[in-house]
Design a protein around this motif. Structure first.
Motif, short mmCIF file in Angstrom:
data_model
loop_
_atom_site.label_atom_id
_atom_site.label_comp_id
_atom_site.label_asym_id
_atom_site.label_seq_id
_atom_site.Cartn_x
_atom_site.Cartn_y
_atom_site.Cartn_z
N TYR A 128 63.33 42.94 42.02
CA TYR A 128 64.07 42.68 43.26
C TYR A 128 63.14 42.79 44.46
CZ TYR A 128 64.68 47.68 44.47
OH TYR A 128 64.49 49.00 44.81
N ILE A 129 63.55 42.06 45.48
CA ILE A 129 62.78 42.02 46.72
C ILE A 129 63.64 42.66 47.80
CG2 ILE A 129 61.74 40.44 48.43
CD1 ILE A 129 62.06 38.58 45.55
N GLN A 130 63.08 43.60 48.50
CA GLN A 130 63.83 44.23 49.58
C GLN A 130 63.59 43.46 50.87
OE1 GLN A 130 66.03 46.59 49.77
NE2 GLN A 130 65.55 48.32 48.44
N VAL A 131 64.68 43.07 51.53
CA VAL A 131 64.56 42.45 52.84
C VAL A 131 65.45 43.23 53.80
CG1 VAL A 131 64.60 40.27 54.12
CG2 VAL A 131 64.31 40.24 51.64
N PRO A 132 64.94 44.38 54.27
CA PRO A 132 65.75 45.26 55.10
C PRO A 132 65.99 44.67 56.49
CG PRO A 132 63.51 46.12 54.93
CD PRO A 132 63.60 44.96 53.98
N THR A 133 67.21 44.81 56.98
CA THR A 133 67.54 44.26 58.31
C THR A 133 68.08 45.31 59.27
OG1 THR A 133 69.78 43.66 57.63
CG2 THR A 133 68.08 41.98 57.31
N THR A 134 68.03 46.58 58.89
CA THR A 134 68.37 47.65 59.84
C THR A 134 67.14 48.55 59.96
OG1 THR A 134 69.19 49.21 58.17
CG2 THR A 134 70.81 47.71 59.14
N ASP A 170 61.35 41.66 58.61
CA ASP A 170 61.25 40.70 59.70
C ASP A 170 61.82 41.37 60.95
OD1 ASP A 170 61.53 38.60 61.50
OD2 ASP A 170 61.88 37.14 59.89
N VAL A 171 60.94 41.77 61.88
CA VAL A 171 61.42 42.54 63.05
C VAL A 171 62.39 41.74 63.91
CG1 VAL A 171 59.55 44.22 63.24
CG2 VAL A 171 59.30 42.01 64.35
N ASN A 172 62.34 40.43 63.81
CA ASN A 172 63.30 39.63 64.59
C ASN A 172 64.74 39.94 64.21
OD1 ASN A 172 61.32 38.36 66.03
ND2 ASN A 172 61.23 36.56 64.69
N THR A 173 64.95 40.32 62.96
CA THR A 173 66.33 40.59 62.54
C THR A 173 66.89 41.86 63.21
OG1 THR A 173 65.68 41.90 60.60
CG2 THR A 173 65.99 39.54 60.26
N LEU A 174 65.99 42.72 63.69
CA LEU A 174 66.47 43.98 64.28
C LEU A 174 67.08 43.78 65.66
CD1 LEU A 174 63.50 46.33 63.26
CD2 LEU A 174 65.61 45.84 62.01
N LEU A 175 66.81 42.62 66.27
CA LEU A 175 67.28 42.38 67.63
C LEU A 175 68.80 42.27 67.72
CD1 LEU A 175 64.56 39.86 68.87
CD2 LEU A 175 64.51 42.35 68.85
N ASN A 178 73.05 47.03 66.98
CA ASN A 178 73.48 47.72 68.19
C ASN A 178 72.72 49.04 68.33
OD1 ASN A 178 74.83 49.57 66.56
ND2 ASN A 178 76.69 48.34 66.56
N GLU A 179 72.85 49.66 69.51
CA GLU A 179 72.08 50.88 69.79
C GLU A 179 72.35 51.99 68.80
OE1 GLU A 179 71.97 52.79 73.59
OE2 GLU A 179 71.28 50.96 74.58
N ARG A 180 73.58 52.05 68.37
CA ARG A 180 73.94 53.11 67.44
C ARG A 180 73.11 53.01 66.16
NH1 ARG A 180 79.76 54.59 64.72
NH2 ARG A 180 79.35 56.82 64.68
N GLU A 181 72.92 51.79 65.70
CA GLU A 181 72.11 51.61 64.49
C GLU A 181 70.64 51.89 64.73
OE1 GLU A 181 73.96 48.00 63.66
OE2 GLU A 181 75.53 49.09 62.59
N VAL A 211 61.75 51.61 72.76
CA VAL A 211 62.51 51.49 71.51
C VAL A 211 63.89 50.92 71.83
CG1 VAL A 211 63.61 52.74 69.60
CG2 VAL A 211 61.31 53.42 70.36
N PHE A 212 64.52 51.50 72.86
CA PHE A 212 65.88 51.06 73.18
C PHE A 212 65.93 49.75 73.95
CE2 PHE A 212 66.82 55.46 71.99
CZ PHE A 212 67.85 55.21 71.11
N SER A 213 64.76 49.25 74.38
CA SER A 213 64.80 47.89 74.91
C SER A 213 64.34 46.90 73.83
CB SER A 213 63.97 47.77 76.20
OG SER A 213 62.65 48.18 75.94
N TYR A 214 64.33 47.36 72.59
CA TYR A 214 64.03 46.49 71.44
C TYR A 214 62.68 45.80 71.58
CZ TYR A 214 68.98 47.16 70.34
OH TYR A 214 70.20 47.72 70.06
N ASP A 215 61.71 46.51 72.15
CA ASP A 215 60.38 45.93 72.27
C ASP A 215 59.78 45.78 70.86
OD1 ASP A 215 57.84 45.30 73.75
OD2 ASP A 215 57.21 47.07 72.62
N LYS A 216 59.45 44.54 70.51
CA LYS A 216 59.04 44.28 69.11
C LYS A 216 57.76 45.01 68.72
CE LYS A 216 60.85 39.65 69.11
NZ LYS A 216 60.46 38.25 68.93
N GLY A 217 56.85 45.13 69.70
CA GLY A 217 55.59 45.83 69.42
C GLY A 217 55.85 47.30 69.09
#
Ligand code: NAD
Ligand code: ZN
Length: 364
Positions: A128-134, A170-175, A178-181, A211-217
């Motif tokens: 299996y391949i893990q593709v985490p999105t949280t 894929d960090v794009n999926t984290l955008l 919500n903040e709680r997550e 972190v809370f402004s979802y800065d990808k870097g």
């Protein structure tokens, strides 16, 4: 009497890569195709992630010419059970998935744990391949190979160790989180700072805003460090005989709090309370400096996480619940406690420290 010995000392290379970056979802099917890993793919996901990313990923698999089906279940921890596992398996059986298949776990920790467990037992095990999105899945659940489902008797009680073939973050999926997550994952990253990396801890102290402004870097940086730490710990101690225990910082008390709240308090919130309480125990035992505990509680509070026990919770209930936890040994409560930010205390070669009930009462 006849005696026949079956020798089974298997040494197997279960190493795998974790890839972190942007637009990885688009690359994934093509790279898998090139690897020849499998011929048929089941993308297992939940209803929310199916809409956000699942359909697009399925299309990319199809563009790559790979035979693929998407199997989605309703989002939420409630679905992480044996019944959902059976439903996924039945769908795969109906569609004649065989031993040459692989599972793609697209989603948060619920999807990863369940899809990983399906892969661990389907025809006695397929890759299996893990593709985490949280964030939780990126820094925690997708690495380490622990897969499981919940039962009415407790969480994660039925499962298997099954390492992924590869992990794509894929960090794009984290955008779209919500903040709680974000906070849920951040609680684990703060934990990594305490147990293994003072530099990461200081970085978080200085960069909470980004972190809370979802800065990808920033997200990429904390995910990378989180993966390195969890990866290194698991590498040295896959089955949790000693070092892996340090990952349980905040979790001994945290699990009890989570449990007693009837899961109204989330895991991240509960381990935040747990880290503050276990930190206090470390200070009271003379293991840890009070001012470092102060830094920890300030960072947790700054991240919007709670650090004190809810009023309605009773100390005896917390202690009783801890004793029932699968991590307690022979009725004695074991904890891992910090010695300094970045290092955990050891006693007699073990990170698991037997902790007196009286110390727990005082701290709580
Ligand atoms: N195996 C391990 O070592 C391990 C470690 C830590 C946690 N876990 C497990 O992980 C689970 C918690 O993981 P979680 O917090 O990821 O929960 P989750 O999988 O339920 O995801 C949280 C919510 O976010 C949604 N979601 C997922 N990705 C999204 C995205 N990119 N954008 C918007 N919404 C999205 C989901 O649909 C869900 O509603 C628990 O079951 C826990 O037991 C396992
Ligand atoms: Zn945790």
């Amino acid at each position: 009497m006849e005696k026949i010995r079956v020798n089974l000392k298997i040494s197997e290379d279960k190493s795998y890569d974790i890839l972190i970056g942007e637009d990885l979802l688009r690359r994934l099917p093509w790279e898998i195709k090139e690897s020849g890993l499998a011929y048929k793919f089941a993308i297992v996901t939940d209803s929310t992630v199916e809409n956000l990313y699942g359909t697009a990923l399925l299309e990319e698999f199809e563009r790559a010419g790979l035979e693929t089906r998407i199997i989605a279940f309703p989002a939420g921890e409630k679905q992480k059970n044996r019944e959902t596992k059976a439903l996924i398996e039945d769908r795969m059986l109906e569609h004649r998935f065989g031993r040459d298949s692989a599972v793609v776990a697209l989603g948060g920790g619920v999807v990863g744990d369940m899809a990983g467990y399906v892969a661990a037992t389907y025809t006695r095990g397929i890759p299996y391949i893990q593709v985490p999105t949280t964030l939780v899945a990126c820094v925690d659940s997708s690495i380490g190979g622990k897969t499981a489902v919940d039962t009415p008797h407790g969480k994660n009680l039925i499962g298997a160790f099954h390492q992924p073939w590869r992990v794509y973050m894929d960090v794009n999926t984290l955008l779209t989180l919500n903040e709680r997550e974000i906070r849920e994952g951040l609680a684990e990253v703060i934990k990594y700072g305490v147990i293994r990396d003072g530099g990461l801890f200081s970085f978080l102290e200085q960069n909470l805003d980004s972190v809370f402004s979802y800065d990808k870097g920033t997200l990429t940086r904390i995910i990378k460090r989180g993966c390195e730490i969890k990866g290194e710990v698991v590498e040295k101690d896959e089955r949790e005989s000693n070092l892996r225990k340090i990952l349980n910082f905040g979790h001994t008390i945290g699990h009890a709090v989570e449990n007693l709240s009837g899961y109204k308090i989330t895991h991240g919130e509960a381990i935040s309370i747990g880290m503050a309480a276990e930190g206090k125990i470390a200070v009271n035992m003379g293991l840890w400096k009070e001012e470092e505990l102060g830094r920890l509680t300030r960072l947790l509070t700054g991240a919007g996480l709670p650090t004190s026990m809810p009023e309605y919770m009773n100390i005896q209930d917390i202690i009783d619940t801890m004793k029932l936890d699968k991590k307690s040994r022979g009725g004695k409560i074991e904890m891992v406690l910090p010695e300094t930010i970045g290092r955990m205390a050891e006693s007699g070669g073990s990170y698991g420290l037997k902790t007196d009930e009286s110390l727990i009462r005082d701290a709580v």
